[in-house]
Design a protein around this motif. Structure first.
Motif, mmCIF file in Angstrom:
data_model
loop_
_atom_site.group_PDB
_atom_site.id
_atom_site.type_symbol
_atom_site.label_atom_id
_atom_site.label_comp_id
_atom_site.label_asym_id
_atom_site.label_seq_id
_atom_site.Cartn_x
_atom_site.Cartn_y
_atom_site.Cartn_z
ATOM 1 N N LEU A 76 74.444 -20.398 -48.439
ATOM 2 C CA LEU A 76 74.661 -19.946 -47.072
ATOM 3 C C LEU A 76 75.098 -18.481 -47.041
ATOM 4 O O LEU A 76 74.636 -17.700 -46.204
ATOM 5 N N GLU A 77 75.986 -18.116 -47.962
ATOM 6 C CA GLU A 77 76.426 -16.719 -48.036
ATOM 7 C C GLU A 77 75.269 -15.803 -48.439
ATOM 8 O O GLU A 77 75.075 -14.733 -47.851
ATOM 9 N N ASN A 100 85.737 -30.218 -40.914
ATOM 10 C CA ASN A 100 86.614 -29.050 -40.788
ATOM 11 C C ASN A 100 85.867 -27.777 -40.389
ATOM 12 O O ASN A 100 86.465 -26.700 -40.330
ATOM 13 N N SER A 101 84.562 -27.900 -40.127
ATOM 14 C CA SER A 101 83.736 -26.754 -39.689
ATOM 15 C C SER A 101 83.799 -25.592 -40.682
ATOM 16 O O SER A 101 83.627 -24.429 -40.311
ATOM 17 N N ARG A 102 84.017 -25.895 -41.949
ATOM 18 C CA ARG A 102 84.158 -24.840 -42.956
ATOM 19 C C ARG A 102 82.868 -24.049 -43.148
ATOM 20 O O ARG A 102 82.874 -22.803 -43.145
ATOM 21 N N LYS A 103 81.765 -24.753 -43.315
ATOM 22 C CA LYS A 103 80.512 -24.073 -43.642
ATOM 23 C C LYS A 103 79.925 -23.328 -42.456
ATOM 24 O O LYS A 103 79.296 -22.278 -42.625
ATOM 25 N N VAL A 104 80.143 -23.845 -41.254
ATOM 26 C CA VAL A 104 79.546 -23.194 -40.089
ATOM 27 C C VAL A 104 80.135 -21.816 -39.848
ATOM 28 O O VAL A 104 79.499 -20.947 -39.248
ATOM 29 N N ARG A 105 81.337 -21.584 -40.331
ATOM 30 C CA ARG A 105 81.961 -20.276 -40.152
ATOM 31 C C ARG A 105 81.129 -19.159 -40.793
ATOM 32 O O ARG A 105 81.145 -18.018 -40.333
ATOM 33 N N ILE A 106 80.413 -19.484 -41.869
ATOM 34 C CA ILE A 106 79.559 -18.498 -42.522
ATOM 35 C C ILE A 106 78.455 -18.043 -41.571
ATOM 36 O O ILE A 106 78.011 -16.884 -41.614
ATOM 37 N N LEU A 107 78.028 -18.941 -40.687
ATOM 38 C CA LEU A 107 76.905 -18.654 -39.800
ATOM 39 C C LEU A 107 77.318 -18.044 -38.464
ATOM 40 O O LEU A 107 76.539 -17.306 -37.850
ATOM 41 N N LEU A 108 78.509 -18.358 -37.991
ATOM 42 C CA LEU A 108 78.863 -17.995 -36.615
ATOM 43 C C LEU A 108 78.813 -16.490 -36.378
ATOM 44 O O LEU A 108 78.232 -16.034 -35.385
#
Length: 335
Positions: A76-77, A100-108
């Protein structure tokens, strides 16, 4: 056809709204008794995640052997710019099972969606994580939906001009039986509508030794995670499982293309749950989880059955894990 649940919601300050579909709680007692009464015995993996089980799973993701989480995060990064190019700007980003919405933060920050819709069955956890997202991204419309994403539910009102894109990371799709996976993906296609998209993480087929090691870490954390199911039964359902007489067993079933997790009984014995007796033969198992692995082409074909057209695939150098982007198309009648 099931009708979508009626949403009841409360408006909160700033750009966060919380919608409660009042998902039915799983009947732990009924499902455990049913699972232990049939042959072969099985209990669904959703019951792994009591408070202690959730902490154990988080620890599993940090073990040396368990590659999926760190590999997906790295992908994702590495490819977030290319992912954004395929998705486009001003989308409505929907995340079933947001956790925990951890991975979506990379996209937002990269996508700058018009709205983010996290969906989770745990009401208190969802309230907390969605509030955190709203605080961290004050420009973002957050529409949190408390629902069982595998059942019928309605999405809140979305901006009409934004393409809907579902984000389903973690290779959670592997926990579905293949035809169940197709049915679930069809519900996603219905939610994102024609020309909407799906960004999904999928674990790849690889050498069985690498797969088996990922579910049998040297520290024994996965074993503790699996056996914690019996601890939970003892605590919540007055069970008398002796954990010293059971052990964790995970292996790759090459014929079915899946990792299987089992709890194995070490000796013939009688066990009680909620006063009900269950006789276990020596070496009899309780099947607790499947995790299907796919080649890239296999998963493209599976998604096509649900009405998705492959647009892009990203993999790591070792080809351990994949992230797919699909576009939803009109399904032909009868499919």
């Amino acid at each position: 056809m099931m009708h979508d649940a009626i949403l009841k919601h409360s408006v909160r300050p700033s750009r966060l709204r919380f919608y409660d579909c009042h998902p039915a709680a799983s009947d732990f007692y009924a499902e455990v008794i049913h699972g232990l009464s049939r042959r072969p015995r099985s209990i669904g993996p959703k019951f792994f995640y009591d408070e202690y089980g959730s902490r154990l799973f988080d620890a599993i993701t940090r073990t040396r052997e368990y590659y999926p989480t760190r590999t997906e995060l790295a992908l994702l990064e590495q490819y977030k710019d290319d992912i954004a190019r395929h998705i486009g700007s001003d989308c409505v980003l929907i995340e079933p099972g947001s956790g925990n919405s951890r991975k979506v933060r990379i996209l937002l920050d990269r996508l700058k969606p018009q709205a983010y819709i996290p969906i989770d069955i745990s009401k208190d956890y969802l309230r907390s994580t969605s509030q955190n997202i709203a605080t961290e991204y004050p420009w973002l419309e957050v529409r949190a939906v408390c629902a069982d994403y595998t059942a019928a539910f309605a999405l809140p009102d979305c901006p009409a001009d934004g393409a809907r894109v579902a984000f389903f990371p973690g290779s959670t799709i592997g926990n579905f039986e293949p035809q169940q996976a197709v049915a679930f993906l069809r519900t996603i296609a219905d939610k994102v509508q024609v020309h909407g998209g799906l960004l999904i993480g999928v674990d790849l087929k690889k050498h069985p030794q690498r797969l088996t090691a990922a579910y049998n870490d040297a520290q024994g954390i996965t074993a503790a995670f699996n056996l914690n199911l019996l601890t939970r039964i003892n605590r919540e359902l007055q069970g008398d499982f002796d954990l010293d007489k059971f052990h964790h067993h995970a292996f790759y079933n090459a014929n079915l293309g899946r990792i299987e997790m089992h709890i194995v009984n070490d000796e013939a014995q009688l066990v009680h749950v909620a006063g009900k007796p269950f006789w276990f033969e020596k070496s009899e198992t309780i099947h607790t989880e499947n995790s299907y692995k796919y080649s890239i082409d296999e998963f493209k074909m599976l998604a096509a059955q649900a009405g998705f057209r492959s647009e892009a695939v990203w993999t790591d150098a070792e080809e351990l894990f994949s992230i797919h982007y699909f576009c939803a198309e009109v399904m032909e009648p009868g499919k």
